[in-house]
Design a protein around this motif. Structure first.
Motif, PDB file in Angstrom:
ATOM      1  N   ARG A  16      34.270   1.809  88.009  1.00 46.54           N
ATOM      2  CA  ARG A  16      35.484   2.313  87.370  1.00 46.54           C
ATOM      3  C   ARG A  16      35.595   3.836  87.399  1.00 46.54           C
ATOM      4  NH1 ARG A  16      37.251  -0.234  81.888  1.00 46.54           N
ATOM      5  NH2 ARG A  16      35.815   1.378  81.162  1.00 46.54           N
ATOM      6  N   ASP A  19      35.065   5.619  83.921  1.00 49.20           N
ATOM      7  CA  ASP A  19      33.803   5.546  83.184  1.00 49.20           C
ATOM      8  C   ASP A  19      33.152   6.896  82.944  1.00 49.20           C
ATOM      9  OD1 ASP A  19      34.057   2.873  82.937  1.00 49.20           O
ATOM     10  OD2 ASP A  19      32.478   2.334  84.358  1.00 49.20           O
ATOM     11  N   PHE A  22      33.812   8.449  79.700  1.00 51.18           N
ATOM     12  CA  PHE A  22      33.341   7.691  78.529  1.00 51.18           C
ATOM     13  C   PHE A  22      31.817   7.726  78.394  1.00 51.18           C
ATOM     14  CE2 PHE A  22      37.379   5.124  79.337  1.00 51.18           C
ATOM     15  CZ  PHE A  22      38.099   5.824  78.384  1.00 51.18           C
ATOM     16  N   TYR A  29      40.133  10.271  72.617  1.00 46.84           N
ATOM     17  CA  TYR A  29      40.797   9.337  71.711  1.00 46.84           C
ATOM     18  C   TYR A  29      41.612  10.156  70.713  1.00 46.84           C
ATOM     19  CZ  TYR A  29      37.338   6.242  73.772  1.00 46.84           C
ATOM     20  OH  TYR A  29      36.573   5.542  74.663  1.00 46.84           O
ATOM     21  N   HIS A 509      43.605   0.279  77.682  1.00 43.44           N
ATOM     22  CA  HIS A 509      42.740   0.600  76.538  1.00 43.44           C
ATOM     23  C   HIS A 509      41.462  -0.200  76.687  1.00 43.44           C
ATOM     24  CE1 HIS A 509      46.326  -1.787  75.754  1.00 43.44           C
ATOM     25  NE2 HIS A 509      45.519  -2.668  75.216  1.00 43.44           N
ATOM     26  N   GLY A 510      40.928  -0.149  77.890  1.00 40.83           N
ATOM     27  CA  GLY A 510      39.678  -0.834  78.193  1.00 40.83           C
ATOM     28  C   GLY A 510      39.760  -1.711  79.418  1.00 40.83           C
TER      29      GLY A 510
ATOM     30  N   PHE C  91      25.203   1.889  82.874  1.00 39.06           N
ATOM     31  CA  PHE C  91      26.407   1.404  82.196  1.00 39.06           C
ATOM     32  C   PHE C  91      27.589   1.411  83.157  1.00 39.06           C
ATOM     33  CE2 PHE C  91      26.312   0.595  77.533  1.00 39.06           C
ATOM     34  CZ  PHE C  91      24.938   0.571  77.391  1.00 39.06           C
ATOM     35  N   ARG C  92      27.671   2.433  83.999  1.00 37.65           N
ATOM     36  CA  ARG C  92      28.784   2.482  84.955  1.00 37.65           C
ATOM     37  C   ARG C  92      28.581   1.430  86.039  1.00 37.65           C
ATOM     38  NH1 ARG C  92      30.738   5.386  89.670  1.00 37.65           N
ATOM     39  NH2 ARG C  92      32.983   5.592  89.400  1.00 37.65           N
ATOM     40  N   HIS C  95      29.157  -2.125  84.681  1.00 38.48           N
ATOM     41  CA  HIS C  95      30.376  -2.334  83.898  1.00 38.48           C
ATOM     42  C   HIS C  95      30.043  -2.653  82.442  1.00 38.48           C
ATOM     43  CE1 HIS C  95      34.500  -2.971  83.041  1.00 38.48           C
ATOM     44  NE2 HIS C  95      34.555  -4.260  83.219  1.00 38.48           N
ATOM     45  N   LEU C  97      30.853  -1.053  79.908  1.00 34.15           N
ATOM     46  CA  LEU C  97      31.818  -0.487  78.966  1.00 34.15           C
ATOM     47  C   LEU C  97      33.217  -0.858  79.397  1.00 34.15           C
ATOM     48  CD1 LEU C  97      32.570   3.209  79.791  1.00 34.15           C
ATOM     49  CD2 LEU C  97      30.792   1.990  81.030  1.00 34.15           C
ATOM     50  N   GLN C  98      34.082  -0.982  78.405  1.00 36.20           N
ATOM     51  CA  GLN C  98      35.496  -1.199  78.713  1.00 36.20           C
ATOM     52  C   GLN C  98      36.323  -0.092  78.063  1.00 36.20           C
ATOM     53  OE1 GLN C  98      36.697  -5.358  78.377  1.00 36.20           O
ATOM     54  NE2 GLN C  98      34.819  -6.037  79.364  1.00 36.20           N
ATOM     55  N   CYS C  99      36.575  -0.210  76.767  1.00 37.73           N
ATOM     56  CA  CYS C  99      37.394   0.846  76.149  1.00 37.73           C
ATOM     57  C   CYS C  99      36.613   2.134  75.958  1.00 37.73           C
ATOM     58  CB  CYS C  99      37.997   0.370  74.833  1.00 37.73           C
ATOM     59  SG  CYS C  99      36.902   0.492  73.399  1.00 37.73           S
ATOM     60  N   GLY C 100      35.303   2.055  75.959  1.00 39.88           N
ATOM     61  CA  GLY C 100      34.484   3.258  75.897  1.00 39.88           C
ATOM     62  C   GLY C 100      34.171   3.756  74.504  1.00 39.88           C
ATOM     63  N   TYR C 101      34.730   3.100  73.484  1.00 38.95           N
ATOM     64  CA  TYR C 101      34.586   3.665  72.148  1.00 38.95           C
ATOM     65  C   TYR C 101      33.183   3.485  71.577  1.00 38.95           C
ATOM     66  CZ  TYR C 101      36.162   5.426  67.674  1.00 38.95           C
ATOM     67  OH  TYR C 101      36.322   6.194  66.552  1.00 38.95           O
ATOM     68  N   THR C 103      30.638   3.062  73.393  1.00 40.20           N
ATOM     69  CA  THR C 103      29.716   3.394  74.480  1.00 40.20           C
ATOM     70  C   THR C 103      28.726   4.518  74.147  1.00 40.20           C
ATOM     71  OG1 THR C 103      31.443   2.670  75.983  1.00 40.20           O
ATOM     72  CG2 THR C 103      29.616   3.894  76.949  1.00 40.20           C
ATOM     73  N   PRO C 104      29.164   5.633  73.593  1.00 39.25           N
ATOM     74  CA  PRO C 104      28.176   6.688  73.322  1.00 39.25           C
ATOM     75  C   PRO C 104      27.049   6.209  72.398  1.00 39.25           C
ATOM     76  CG  PRO C 104      30.377   7.605  73.265  1.00 39.25           C
ATOM     77  CD  PRO C 104      30.541   6.106  73.338  1.00 39.25           C
ATOM     78  N   CYS C 136      34.590  -5.293  73.158  1.00 38.89           N
ATOM     79  CA  CYS C 136      35.215  -5.529  74.473  1.00 38.89           C
ATOM     80  C   CYS C 136      34.384  -6.379  75.421  1.00 38.89           C
ATOM     81  CB  CYS C 136      35.480  -4.209  75.186  1.00 38.89           C
ATOM     82  SG  CYS C 136      36.691  -3.123  74.436  1.00 38.89           S
ATOM     83  N   THR C 137      33.102  -6.093  75.525  1.00 37.76           N
ATOM     84  CA  THR C 137      32.329  -6.590  76.671  1.00 37.76           C
ATOM     85  C   THR C 137      31.633  -7.918  76.431  1.00 37.76           C
ATOM     86  OG1 THR C 137      30.292  -5.531  75.940  1.00 37.76           O
ATOM     87  CG2 THR C 137      31.757  -4.214  77.310  1.00 37.76           C
ATOM     88  N   TYR C 139      28.977  -8.037  75.266  1.00 40.89           N
ATOM     89  CA  TYR C 139      27.593  -7.540  75.421  1.00 40.89           C
ATOM     90  C   TYR C 139      26.943  -7.931  76.747  1.00 40.89           C
ATOM     91  CZ  TYR C 139      28.212  -6.983  70.363  1.00 40.89           C
ATOM     92  OH  TYR C 139      28.699  -6.652  69.118  1.00 40.89           O
ATOM     93  N   ASN C 141      27.434  -7.403  79.922  1.00 40.99           N
ATOM     94  CA  ASN C 141      27.111  -6.340  80.877  1.00 40.99           C
ATOM     95  C   ASN C 141      26.372  -5.168  80.238  1.00 40.99           C
ATOM     96  OD1 ASN C 141      28.110  -7.678  83.085  1.00 40.99           O
ATOM     97  ND2 ASN C 141      30.164  -6.789  82.909  1.00 40.99           N
TER      98      ASN C 141
END
Lengths: 793, 265, 154
Positions: A16, A19, A22, A29, A509-510, C91-92, C95, C97-101, C103-104, C136-137, C139, C141
């Motif tokens: 992606r 990515d 993120f 955000y 949004h994801g 993680f990249r 995959h 992560l999706q929305c990334g929130y 993720t950190p 989102c995921t 878990y 991935n």
């Protein structure tokens, strides 16, 4: 095609583009954005499910440190702002339009659920705003509340809105009633089931947030907000609420941390931030915390249904009769009326050739948070009902559940159901067979016996689901009550250097649009993926769009891009033809190069892009300079993703704990652009389905209307150790009704999985029914009171 | 969060003085319960006395036939301690299963028992292992320490210094976690040692941790999983909520006790 | 107000803040490092996980003052000399992560996990992610990415 592009082309798992920001902490955000001189808002919320507001004394709050303003519903009323709206009008079976109670941005004289918005405090800091909100003195006259879905239509139930007697917003029906009655009268067997579809609280990990800003010089408003559809937000805020005219309001939805439906809607907080920013003369930021999200994000599901299935002596389905009461909460949210009606009743045919269906749905108000679309929206409720009753019927007539389904599958397409939908294509047997193979269905008895030897109860359950996605043909939804069309727009801007900006009305949004959309453009135009930028989420950049929900971004959003690319290609060919002095018909565009057929004359993409903007060679032609095209794509039909999910569970009878031992999903999504991303969508959907089936339940105290599950202490979010790794497979029938053959994949997991899981749990326990979520306590209680399901006669 | 004064004493004495000098102080150790409480504006202490960084409260000593653990010792330290693993593996495993890894990096033994959350794990270990709680004022037996939900025998200006856990011959802790919060819905600590046999139950009781004497009696006669498997616990005084009835919790006590005895060997 | 000083991502920082300032607020608002997120108010979601003196902690459940003098690493400080950390890469690649929130926090938890338990299996990873919620995921991935990074770093 270059090697690089072939790695990122359609069907390839391109990594992606989004990515990097993120994983390095560089996303943007809404709460990451800070505006110069910004202030902070806090909302005072109702502690009562139902109360009359006698008075609100804001004098102490106004005097508190750092406070700039305190607003109540009266301030908003004075400005003659409209209330929040529902954009879909459902008509009752007697021909009356649904009965709508007003939904003020801030409460006027009545609060209708715990968390309802009472006042807004604006202060220099968030802490000051929160502290001042505690100083507002509201004199409430607390009233009894209508909380229970089962009893809210009783004559003596407290009334949510005077406009809606018996708390009934609409009494809707769909299908062929007479034929259904006839089917039941000739049925060899009738299977009936009472089902609850449990209330869920969406819980995107990013809480909702907003920043409103007013430019005194121009009179322009800007609203940053956590939205799945910024243009719809702008339309509602301008045309209905009246915050500002559409051209004076810019809505930006930057990186958004998940939505699952809950960020489609237009809520009080962002409305108030935009409106009040002009009053205060400074930007106003509000960031919800998780507790506020629990109280005031729109919830999902919450149905009580009675389902009856008529069968002939051979196990062929003859008819389905359904009566559902759907909770709408205290106010109608943006699309709430559509969810338990046109997104629900229309899917009750499932994958089955069911000649007669009649469904009645009462949409009812209760003193609880508004209920609206949550991942799947209506379709999970329909799928749960039909797949639970199908499995139950198979067990009761002693037929293998897979074979029972096989016997009843739709096999010829197009197939017109009795409930509006016209299935365009599918192969249900293919996904069933693939799933049976993947889970090793034949080996199940041995696995069950092995589990038994360890003292565990093992069960297996099926779900052969269908959904209607690619929302939606505008004329169709318009005729059913939608206030908007559900097309999508795209604009492809080729820059002079040959790279490309694509503006889309979809919103990521994801979902990974920055990658999948770019994959389409890259492979069509023969440019590297990195040369394509996907622009979305800003009403000043993208002209209009309907946003992302209903698994529509691929089938509708990408189709719009595809149409725009058609136009780009056509114009580029005209330019190439003119510059290479050939006929347009002789220009071949392949791998990013224009050639004149049968000659060695060619132009590379970048060369042509530059020529389009220099326009030096356009003299004497009717060519306009530039290379930019837009398209509005309106789908001709819904799309019909379908497939088969099979779940195996193992239950510990000592504790009631259910573990998912095995989960297989085989889905038919039509054309897949990026299988890695599609699999990720399925994983996430299944996890939410597992959540609904086993873990999650939004619970209000039936008397007080307090939200019992107001935090993660009581609302059980799926954790990593609640879930297995999933095994996925795909079968493909290409969708005939859009140029890319796509059907959509965002909701399938959440739609398909709950009945598979509950079918497995009831199989393991050898019982007929267990309510979702099948928590350890409920499973244990079911074991204590085990009523074996009716054995096959 | 409301405003408060923050103190970071360098010694235990300074901490005691800071407590004494404040109107309505609270001790802050790891903060894993207190800070969420403050964030929700559910408490309004005038002063926070942060003893989380007092290294002289953070130690694990294996001396004689007991482990002595400083009150400021993090759950992760107890879980990772070779001494604890050698002499009292049940305690190490209990610590390794409190909260989540990040919580275990901050949360402390002293903070956990001083708070006496009815769903906390450590009170089960203290009661189940006949622990001695040493404070700045005195020694308190575990049996006397836990006096009710969120209530202990501690006085306002009294700070836990260390806890002594005598080595058990056999011990194990089994937790049935609340599916949502992951706190103990039922946690049963069983042990056999110089004190005889103990069965301590956390999570389930309305008044916090308690000893299941009928199970202790059964195990006295016959230390075996089957001995407790037949002991039914009364649901009276157990919690009932959306996650389970008192009857369910009572049943889980029996199941967890049986599994704990199995695990203890 | 009082001065709170610490080292964040290798840089000494210092700011005058209220005692009630949470570490996450200090990181996000005072230092402008907005990679660390806030996803709940009950210390359960883990979107705010950072490392304090090399250990993963929830920065929403710690006062900035408690980190006085500490070495803090946030997701922004994970990549070294422009080279992504193996966990970030994984993680990249997988995959995760999706929305990334989330993720950190998920990545910071994973880095700490691999440091503590170099030999990971799927079950352990799933157990150890108890304090990090992803919506989102599913878990799937994330677990795959952590196992891959753990292999890579072995």
């Amino acid at each position: 095609m270059t090697a690089e592009i072939s790695e990122t082309g359609i069907g390839k798992p391109a990594r992606r583009k989004e990515d990097f920001r993120f994983i390095t902490g560089n996303g943007h955000y809404t709460d990451d954005i800070n505006r110069p001189h910004q202030t902070h808002a806090s909302f005072l919320r109702s502690p009562h499910a139902h109360a009359r507001i006698r008075s609100i004394d804001i004098s102490d709050a106004e005097k508190a440190e750092g406070v700039l303003a305190v607003f109540t519903g009266q301030d908003i009323a004075r400005d003659e702002l409209g209330g929040l709206i529902c954009g879909w009008t459902v008509t009752s079976k007697d021909g009356e339009p649904m009965k709508v109670g007003p939904h003020p941005v801030l409460a006027l004289d009545t609060v209708r659920y715990v968390g309802d918005h009472v006042a807004m405090v604006v202060a220099e800091t968030r802490e000051q705003a929160e502290a001042a909100a505690e100083l507002i003195d509201v004199d409430y006259d607390a009233l009894p509340a209508a909380v229970s879905l089962a009893s809210c239509q009783n004559g003596d139930a407290p009334q949510v809105h005077p406009e809606a007697p018996r708390n009934t917003c609409f009494e809707w029906e769909l299908g062929n009633k007479a034929e259904t009655e006839a089917a039941f009268s000739k049925a060899a067997r009738i299977v009936s089931l009472d089902l609850e579809n449990n209330r869920l609280i969406p819980n995107a990990m990013e809480p909702r947030a907003a920043i409103g800003e007013f430019d005194k010089g121009t009179g322009d408003y800007t609203l940053w907000t956590t939205s799945q559809n910024p243009h719809v937000a702008r339309l509602v805020l301008s045309a209905f609420v009246g915050v500002a005219p559409e051209h004076k309001l810019r809505v930006i939805a930057p990186d958004v941390g998940g939505g699952f439906g809950s960020k489609i809607f237009i809520y009080s907080e962002e409305t108030a931030c935009a409106w009040a920013s002009a009053k205060v003369g400074r930007p106003i930021k509000w960031t919800g915390n998780r507790s506020e999200a629990f109280l005031s994000d729109a919830h999902g599901r919450d149905h009580l249904s009675k389902a009856e299935l008529a069968l002939d002596a051979d196990g062929k389905m003859l008819g389905l009769r359904v009566k559902t009461v759907a909770n709408l909460g205290a106010y109608l949210s943006t699309f709430s009326a559509a969810v338990p009606t046109y997104l629900y009743g229309t899917l009750l045919s499932g994958q089955y050739d069911l000649p007669a269906i009649h469904v009645e749905v009462d949409g009812v108000y209760t003193h609880t948070a508004p209920v609206d679309a949550y991942r799947g929206a209506g379709r999970p409720e329909a799928t749960y009902l039909i797949e639970r009753i199908a499995e139950t019927a198979a067990r009761e007539i002693g037929m293998d559940p897979a074979e029972f389904r096989r016997k009843n599958f739709v096999r010829e397409f197009p197939h017109q159901t009795p409930v509006i939908m016209n299935y365009d294509i599918g192969n249900y047997e293919a996904s069933l067979d693939a799933a049976l193979e993947a889970i090793d269905y034949k080996g199940f008895p041995a696995r069950r016996a092995e589990a038994e030897s360890r003292g565990k109860l093992r069960g297996i359950g099926f779900s052969t689901y269908i959904e209607a996605c690619g929302l939606a043909p505008s004329a169709a939804v318009g005729s059913l009550g939608a206030g908007v069309g559900l097309w999508e727009s795209a604009e492809v801007r080729v820059n002079p250097t040959g790279n490309i900006d694509v503006l889309t009305g979809s919103h990521s949004h994801g979902q990974g649009h920055e990658t999948t959309f770019a994959q389409l453009v890259s492979s069509r135009l023969g440019v590297p993926l990195d040369d394509v930028e996907i622009v979305h989420g800003d009403t000043d950049k993208v002209q209009f769009g309907m946003g992302t929900y209903g698994s529509r971004s691929g089938a509708v959003g990408m189709s719009a891009i595809s149409r725009a690319l058609d136009k780009i290609e056509a114009k580029a060919k005209k330019i190439a033809a003119h510059l290479m002095e050939a006929a347009v018909e002789d220009i071949v565009f392949e791998n990013g190069t224009f050639t004149v057929q049968g000659t060695d004359k060619s132009m590379a993409w970048a060369e042509l892009s530059l020529a389009a903007y220099t326009a030096h060679g356009f003299a004497g032609s009717d060519l306009e300079p530039g290379l930019k095209e837009g398209a509005f794509y309106d789908p001709t039909n819904f799309t019909f993703p379908a497939g088969c999910h099979i779940c195996e569970v193992e239950i510990d009878p000592d504790t009631g704990v259910t573990k998912i031992a095995n989960f297989v999903a085989v889905d038919d999504f039509g054309t897949i652009i990026n299988p890695m991303i599609v699999e990720g969508q399925v994983h996430g959907g299944i996890a939410q389905g597992v959540g609904q089936a086993l873990l999650e339940h939004g619970v209000y105290d039936p008397e007080s209307g307090q939200l019992v599950t107001g935090s993660y202490m009581d609302y059980c979010m799926p954790r990593a150790d609640d879930l297995p790794s999933f095994r996925l497979g795909f079968t493909t029938t290409e969708c005939p009704s859009n140029p890319l053959g796509m059907k959509g994949c965002g909701e399938a997991g959440a739609i398909a999985s709950p009945p598979a899981i509950i079918n497995a749990v009831t199989d393991a326990l050898n019982i007929r029914e267990i309510a979702m979520p099948a928590t350890p306590a409920r499973v244990w209680a079911a074991l204590q009171a085990r009523q074996p399901r009716a054995a096959a006669e | 969060m409301y405003q408060f004064n923050y103190h970071r004493p360098k010694t235990l004495d300074e901490a005691v003085k800071a407590l004494a000098g404040a109107d309505d102080p609270k001790l802050l150790a790891g903060g894993q319960t207190l800070i969420p409480t403050l964030k929700q504006r559910l408490a309004m202490p005038s002063d926070l006395v942060d003893i989380g960084s007092l290294t002289d409260l953070r130690y694990i000593k294996a001396e004689g036939d007991a482990l002595t653990i400083g009150a400021g010792t993090k759950h992760a330290d107890v879980a990772a301690s070779a001494d604890v693993m050698t002499h009292n593996p049940a305690l190490a495993r209990l610590a390794d299963n409190i909260g989540d890894p990040a919580v275990r990096h901050m949360g402390t033994l002293g903070g956990s028992i001083a708070n006496n959350d009815p769903a906390a794990d450590y009170p089960g270990a203290c009661l189940g292992l006949d622990a001695k709680i040493h404070t700045t004022k005195r020694l308190i037996e575990a049996d006397e320490f836990f006096t009710g939900m969120f209530e202990t025998a501690l006085e306002d200006d009294e700070i836990i210094k260390e806890v002594t856990f005598p080595h058990p011959e056999k011990a194990a802790y089994m937790k049935f976690a609340n599916p949502a919060s992951r706190y103990a819905m039922v946690g049963v600590f069983v042990s056999k040692g110089p004190w005889g046999i103990r069965v301590a139950v956390t999570g389930a009781g309305q008044d916090g941790v308690f000893r299941a004497s009928e199970m202790e009696a059964a195990l006295e006669k016959n230390w075996s999983p089957d001995a407790v498997a037949n002991v039914k616990i009364s649901p009276d005084g157990l919690n009932t909520d959306m996650h389970g009835s008192a009857e369910y919790r009572a049943h889980l006590i029996t199941v967890m006790a049986k599994r704990a005895v199995e695990a203890a060997g | 107000m009082s001065v709170v000083a610490m080292t964040v991502n290798g840089k000494s920082v210092s700011a005058d803040v209220e005692p009630r300032t949470l570490l996450v607020t200090y990181i996000r608002d005072t230092l402008g490092l907005t990679g660390t997120h806030i996803g709940c108010d009950t210390s359960q979601c883990g979107a705010c996980v950072v490392h304090v003196d090399g250990k993963a902690v929830k920065s929403c459940t710690m006062l900035a003052a408690q980190a006085e003098g500490a070495e803090v690493t946030t997701v922004e400080g994970l990549a070294q000399d422009g080279e992504l950390h193996p966990v970030q890469k994984a993680f990249r690649e997988h995959h995760g992560l999706q929305c990334g929130y989330c993720t950190p926090g998920m990545i910071m938890t994973a880095v700490d996990l691999i440091r503590r338990k170099p030999d990971l299996d799927e079950e352990t990873v799933r157990e150890q992610l108890e304090g990090n919620i992803c919506r989102c995921t599913g878990y799937h991935n994330i677990v795959k990415a952590i196992l891959a990074a753990s292999n890579e770093m072995r």
